[in-house]
Scaffold this motif. Structure first.
Motif, PDB file in Angstrom:
ATOM      1  N   GLU A  18      43.257  39.553  28.558  1.00  0.00           N
ATOM      2  CA  GLU A  18      43.969  38.293  28.338  1.00  0.00           C
ATOM      3  C   GLU A  18      44.230  37.503  29.694  1.00  0.00           C
ATOM      4  N   SER A  19      44.764  36.511  29.584  1.00  0.00           N
ATOM      5  CA  SER A  19      44.897  35.475  30.903  1.00  0.00           C
ATOM      6  C   SER A  19      46.335  36.432  31.810  1.00  0.00           C
ATOM      7  N   GLY A  20      46.204  36.487  32.800  1.00  0.00           N
ATOM      8  CA  GLY A  20      47.076  37.043  33.693  1.00  0.00           C
ATOM      9  C   GLY A  20      46.767  38.603  33.761  1.00  0.00           C
ATOM     10  N   CYS A  21      45.582  39.157  33.255  1.00  0.00           N
ATOM     11  CA  CYS A  21      45.480  40.538  33.128  1.00  0.00           C
ATOM     12  C   CYS A  21      44.735  40.906  34.678  1.00  0.00           C
ATOM     13  N   GLY A  22      44.254  39.971  35.444  1.00  0.00           N
ATOM     14  CA  GLY A  22      44.011  40.096  36.873  1.00  0.00           C
ATOM     15  C   GLY A  22      42.424  40.081  36.920  1.00  0.00           C
ATOM     16  N   LYS A  23      41.770  39.761  35.736  1.00  0.00           N
ATOM     17  CA  LYS A  23      40.509  39.531  36.097  1.00  0.00           C
ATOM     18  C   LYS A  23      39.985  38.377  36.849  1.00  0.00           C
ATOM     19  N   SER A  24      40.606  37.297  36.885  1.00  0.00           N
ATOM     20  CA  SER A  24      40.313  36.156  37.805  1.00  0.00           C
ATOM     21  C   SER A  24      40.694  36.393  39.460  1.00  0.00           C
ATOM     22  N   VAL A  25      41.715  37.112  39.623  1.00  0.00           N
ATOM     23  CA  VAL A  25      41.903  37.827  40.896  1.00  0.00           C
ATOM     24  C   VAL A  25      40.810  38.531  41.435  1.00  0.00           C
ATOM     25  N   LEU A  26      40.413  39.588  40.688  1.00  0.00           N
ATOM     26  CA  LEU A  26      39.309  40.484  40.938  1.00  0.00           C
ATOM     27  C   LEU A  26      38.167  39.646  41.350  1.00  0.00           C
ATOM     28  N   ALA A  27      37.902  38.330  40.618  1.00  0.00           N
ATOM     29  CA  ALA A  27      36.920  37.723  41.135  1.00  0.00           C
ATOM     30  C   ALA A  27      37.086  36.993  42.507  1.00  0.00           C
ATOM     31  N   SER A  28      38.227  36.613  42.744  1.00  0.00           N
ATOM     32  CA  SER A  28      38.345  35.700  43.911  1.00  0.00           C
ATOM     33  C   SER A  28      38.234  36.967  45.012  1.00  0.00           C
ATOM     34  N   ALA A  29      38.808  38.201  44.935  1.00  0.00           N
ATOM     35  CA  ALA A  29      38.523  39.178  45.534  1.00  0.00           C
ATOM     36  C   ALA A  29      37.158  39.221  46.210  1.00  0.00           C
TER      37      ALA A  29
END
Ligand code: SF4
Lengths: 291, 375
Positions: free
Chosen positions: B75-86
């Motif tokens: 779901e949005s906000g689960c951290g997956k896009s943060v992982l990509a940015s990392a």
């Protein structure tokens, strides 16, 4: 609702031949009737041409089309938010007499709308509680705000501290939940959901559809759900209609008629179809093009 | 942040790999050894005002092999896009990372590398980014040709005629029509804007493509075409990491799926058994899939927790029908599952038996899985 236990219906191609609607002798007026709507943002280049569509009392109709086809404009016209160049909008059988703030209050408040992007549809300064209660304030029913807000917030799964937050402090899904509660707060007879779940994950989508269906089951309200997700709309609605099929044909081969019921693809054989057939003065050119 | 001891860590990683992911990726086992990217125990914390901390990603571990497509869903906000940015070194200043993300062939740990290295050698050259909103990624006031040419020049040093030819080729690779090259981004349809952005991502011939919600806001037909095209770029050995909340898109293209919940990978599985039989084993993953309108269309009750205020133990426990006292401790990801009481493969099969038509082949597959889970 929730979710009929039967198999999800498979996609039916639109039937060009109209199923005759039952005679609407004693039936209540259609929740929404659009007759020959032409609308857009530039007079010379309307995005909608002579669209006709009927949503029967208590009926759920899904309007399917690719993005950019004008179906959002159609939703805005039906919600009295965008004035068409030509055509008639009837809500519960009453012709619309004005748009936006000129719309008579009783008509304006009989329609609830939910848009695709909650961030564009929510005042960033309001807390979620104030957002949900906004229509009550705007119509001078402030004193009901507390009770109604709490009730609706609970039904959309928002509670406690979340209600004191502002839009930037919550997720898209949470904000959309608040927007659904706001659309229901005045007890509308017709709900218009324009790509309501396009930005949301599967679980939030199912949750919000369930909220809308619970409200409809309780109130008997009708629904026009606009979107591009065929699987979703066929599961959700009594019938779905192709956007291309509700427009007057421009080339004569991509559209089959002007009466939405002509292109209805019932997801349930027993579903009540469309209330009254469209009786516009204009003759449907369907006969010539549908073959 | 671990020290930059890439070589020895790499060895440690491949050993660990062999054990921990065996179940989930058995049929891909051979590819593991030559992984393009190995992420181990990646965590991201954001420090907020007032000393509050947000646990955006916790202990994420996975591999990506050449030619493979891994879908990271949630779901949005689960951290997956943060992982990509990392992975791209694009986190804001208040972020702190730990763990490692080894980009094989470079000896580089993406989490330890400095910005200059990432900008010079990684972004665009080793990792091509297909962005979430192509319109926002393209410069509004310049034509597609001019933007593409600039990127080609930057990455290849070509000039003049050669540059012009390479630019046309770059467009062609992403199926961007040559007669639209002189258009501005706002003159493009959603699908063509996405292709223009993909063309930019492909210029550097990066071995790894990272697509962050590449289909947001696109119609289903266009979603299908976009992910199919992305998938096509793995045929010559590129790895594709696709981050999406769209389960149908993931089902369409992924070889493996990683499901994220509240910052953690809770299930890592080959795509076929996940979307087919016996289905997801983690209660959350199963609930998410069952929420689809072509399945049960019932939501997972409740909402995900705030990443700044995670419950003790398994973060899914407040919403989980299978929760027990044991769930007060965080389950580790073993055999591709982070759950104390995963749905047994037989139960899933029995449930589906009632719901769905099934053929003999599926029974056989189920038996095979049954054996597998005993092993
Ligand atoms: S660990 Fe426990 S609470 Fe968490 S998903 Fe598994 S059964 Fe549910």
């Amino acid at each position: 609702m929730n979710a009929p236990s039967s198999e999800p219906s498979s996609a039916h191609p639109p039937e060009p031949s109209a199923t005759p609607s039952p005679e609407p002798s004693a039936t209540p007026p259609s929740a929404l009737e659009l007759r020959g709507i032409t609308a857009g943002y530039e007079r010379g280049a309307p995005v909608l041409r002579e669209v006709s569509l009927t949503v029967g009392a208590g009926e759920a109709v899904g309007l399917l089309g690719p993005s950019g086809c004008g179906k959002s404009t159609l939703a805005r016209v039906a919600a009295l938010l965008h004035r068409p160049y030509a055509g008639t909008v009837l809500l519960d059988g009453e012709p619309a007499r004005g748009w936006r703030h000129r719309a008579p209050r009783a008509q304006r408040t009989s329609v609830g709308v939910v848009f695709q992007q909650p961030r564009l549809a929510a005042d960033p300064r309001l807390t979620l509680a104030a957002l949900i209660a906004e229509p009550l304030r705007a119509t001078g029913r402030k004193d009901e705000a507390g009770e109604r807000t709490a009730e609706l917030a609970e039904s959309v799964g928002l509670g406690g501290e979340l209600l004191t937050r502002r839009p930037h402090e919550v997720s898209d899904g949470q904000l959309q939940r608040a927007c659904v509660a706001r659309a229901l707060v005045l007890g509308p007879r017709l709900l218009i959901c324009d790509e309501m779940t396009a930005m949301l994950d599967a679980s939030t989508t199912a949750a919000l559809v369930a909220v809308v269906e619970e409200y409809r089951a309780r109130s008997g309200a009708a629904l026009l759900a606009v979107g591009h997700d065929r699987t979703l709309l066929e599961r959700w609605c009594d019938r779905t209609v192709e956007h291309a099929a509700v427009q007057a044909p421009t080339t004569g081969k991509d559209a089959t008629g002007t009466d939405a019921t002509a292109a209805a693809t019932g997801t349930d054989a027993g579903a009540q179809v469309g209330g009254a057939p469209v009786r516009s003065g204009r003759r449907a050119p369907a006969d010539t093009s549908a073959g | 942040m671990s020290e930059q001891n890439a070589e020895s860590e790499q060895d440690a990683v491949s050993e660990q790999d062999a054990g921990s992911e065996k179940d989930a990726v058995s049929e891909k086992g051979a590819a593991r050894a030559g992984a393009l990217l190995s992420v181990r125990e990646l965590s991201v914390r954001f420090r907020m005002r007032g000393g509050r901390e947000i646990a955006a990603v916790t202990d994420a571990s996975f591999d990506l092999a050449p030619g493979e497509c891994l879908a990271l869903v949630g779901e949005s906000g689960c951290g997956k896009s943060v992982l990509a940015s990392a992975l791209l070194g694009l986190l804001p200043g208040n972020a702190r990372t730990s763990g490692s993300a080894l980009l094989h062939g470079t000896g580089l740990d993406l989490l330890a590398a400095d910005e200059a290295t990432l900008a010079r050698t990684v972004r665009g050259r080793r990792i091509g980014l297909v962005p979430q909103s192509p319109a926002g990624h393209l410069t509004a006031v310049r034509t597609v040709r001019s933007q593409l040419a600039e990127t080609v020049r930057e990455l290849t040093g070509l000039r003049g005629q050669e540059l012009a030819a390479a630019t046309r080729q770059a467009a062609e690779r992403a199926a961007f029509p040559a007669d639209h090259l002189d258009r501005y981004p706002h003159q493009l349809s959603g699908g063509l804007a996405q292709r223009a952005a993909t063309a930019l991502a492909l210029v550097g011939d990066a071995p790894l493509l990272l697509a962050d919600e590449p289909t947001t806001g696109l119609d289903r037909d266009l979603v299908d075409r976009t992910v199919d095209e992305l998938r096509g770029h793995t045929r010559d050995g590129r790895g594709l990491l696709i981050i999406t909340h769209d389960l149908r898109a993931a089902e369409r293209v992924a070889d493996r799926v990683a499901v994220m919940y509240a910052g953690r990978i809770v299930e890592l599985s080959a795509a076929a058994p996940f979307f087919g039989e016996p289905g997801p084993r983690h209660p959350y993953a199963r609930g998410l899939l069952e929420a689809l309108p072509e399945r049960a269309f019932t939501p997972v009750p409740g909402m995900p927790p705030e990443l700044g205020d995670l419950p003790e133990g398994c973060a899914f426990a407040p919403r989980c029908v299978r929760a027990s006292e044991e769930c007060a401790t965080v389950p580790a990801l073993t055999g591709g599952l982070a759950c104390h009481h995963p749905v047994p493969a037989q139960d899933v099969a029995a449930d589906s038996e009632r719901d769905r038509h099934r053929d003999l082949d599926r029974h056989r597959e189920q038996d095979r899985h049954h054996e597998g889970s005993r092993a």
